[in-house]
Design an enzyme around this catalytic site. Structure first.
Site, PDB file in Angstrom:
ATOM      1  N   THR A  15       2.113   1.854  -3.441  1.00  0.00           N
ATOM      2  CA  THR A  15       1.024   2.364  -4.281  1.00  0.00           C
ATOM      3  C   THR A  15       0.844   3.862  -4.087  1.00  0.00           C
ATOM      4  OG1 THR A  15      -0.132   0.238  -4.099  1.00  0.00           O
ATOM      5  CG2 THR A  15      -1.420   2.122  -4.851  1.00  0.00           C
TER       6      THR A  15
ATOM      7  N   ASP B 208      -5.619   0.300  -5.321  1.00  0.00           N
ATOM      8  CA  ASP B 208      -4.857   0.339  -6.566  1.00  0.00           C
ATOM      9  C   ASP B 208      -5.691   0.915  -7.701  1.00  0.00           C
ATOM     10  OD1 ASP B 208      -2.332  -0.436  -7.947  1.00  0.00           O
ATOM     11  OD2 ASP B 208      -3.697  -1.701  -9.105  1.00  0.00           O
TER      12      ASP B 208
ATOM     13  N   ASP C 186       0.829  -1.206   0.000  1.00  0.00           N
ATOM     14  CA  ASP C 186       0.000   0.000   0.000  1.00  0.00           C
ATOM     15  C   ASP C 186       0.864   1.257   0.000  1.00  0.00           C
ATOM     16  OD1 ASP C 186      -2.223  -1.582   0.025  1.00  0.00           O
ATOM     17  OD2 ASP C 186      -2.759  -1.186   2.113  1.00  0.00           O
TER      18      ASP C 186
ATOM     19  N   ASP D 185      -5.059   4.478  -9.542  1.00  0.00           N
ATOM     20  CA  ASP D 185      -4.823   4.462 -10.992  1.00  0.00           C
ATOM     21  C   ASP D 185      -5.569   5.604 -11.664  1.00  0.00           C
ATOM     22  OD1 ASP D 185      -3.132   2.302 -10.945  1.00  0.00           O
ATOM     23  OD2 ASP D 185      -4.612   0.861 -11.691  1.00  0.00           O
TER      24      ASP D 185
ATOM     25  N   ASP E 158       3.859  -2.895  -6.594  1.00  0.00           N
ATOM     26  CA  ASP E 158       2.979  -3.130  -5.443  1.00  0.00           C
ATOM     27  C   ASP E 158       2.224  -4.446  -5.572  1.00  0.00           C
ATOM     28  OD1 ASP E 158       1.171  -2.454  -7.418  1.00  0.00           O
ATOM     29  OD2 ASP E 158       0.347  -0.709  -6.387  1.00  0.00           O
TER      30      ASP E 158
END
EC number: 2.7.8.-
Length: 209
Positions: A32, A87, A29, A91, A69
């Site tokens: 990310t 995620d 995490d 994104d 990740d």
């Protein structure tokens, strides 16, 4: 398509780095989040300043966190719905930052409003592509289809943004962005048709019971 062919290769490449970070207590995490911050800062600071090449280099460096990740989560056995949600959400933040950075440049000092409009259209339709898939999956359908998935859109945009920073005529980037917007619109249509067909089969099955 790019995701399917490249994932196995990138997994092998990033596995040593993933193990190194996990051994030092870094979570998937955290990678990310740091990756998203790096992409956003590169896009929203360097692109508006006209540094399209260096902005692309910074974004490319951090965008690989999207692979790292995932490798870390699989090695650590921490894959799950939260990681997938985080995620996917970040994104969208990365994508928006890239296209917004280009818009700020072209609508500002870049003084090329056509490219700015093309970037805006690419961002809006790209978000719609992702939304259609997410909504379909929330209803139990599969909408993982289409000619313009996220990886392809991002790679093509960054390649031509970087080349524009090296002196390529900005019209090339504008045309690419317009084509990406068109491809995204087609992808939305493809996904809607796919979901419609699946829903019709479900109705027919329910009606036949």
């Amino acid at each position: 398509m790019l995701n399917r062919y490249a994932r196995a290769l990138f997994t092998r490449i990033f596995t040593p780095a993933a193990r190194f970070l996990l051994a030092r207590g870094v979570s998937a995490d955290a990678v990310t989040i740091v990756g998203t911050l790096g992409v956003a800062l590169g896009a929203l600071i360097l692109f508006p300043l006209g540094e399209l090449f260096w902005g692309t280099m910074v974004i490319t460096l951090f965008v690989f966190s999207d692979v790292l990740d995932g490798v870390m989560a699989r090695i650590a056995g921490t894959t799950g719905r939260w990681g997938s949600f985080l995620d996917s959400t970040l994104d969208r933040v990365q994508d928006a930052a890239v296209f917004l950075g280009l818009m700020l440049w072209f609508f500002g000092a870049g003084d090329f409003w056509i490219a700015g409009v093309a970037a805006a259209a690419s961002m809006a339709l790209g978000m719609l592509v992702s939304y259609v898939r997410a909504k379909a999956e929330s209803l139990g359908f599969d909408a993982n289809t289409g000619i313009a998935e996220r990886a392809e859109r991002l790679v093509v945009t960054l390649v031509f943004a970087g080349l524009t920073g090296l002196g390529l005529n900005p019209w090339a980037l504008a045309v690419v962005l317009l084509l990406l917007a068109a491809a995204s619109a087609i992808t939305v249509g493809q996904r809607m048709v796919t979901v419609y067909r699946q829903s019709r089969r479900v109705r027919e099955t329910d009606g036949g019971q």
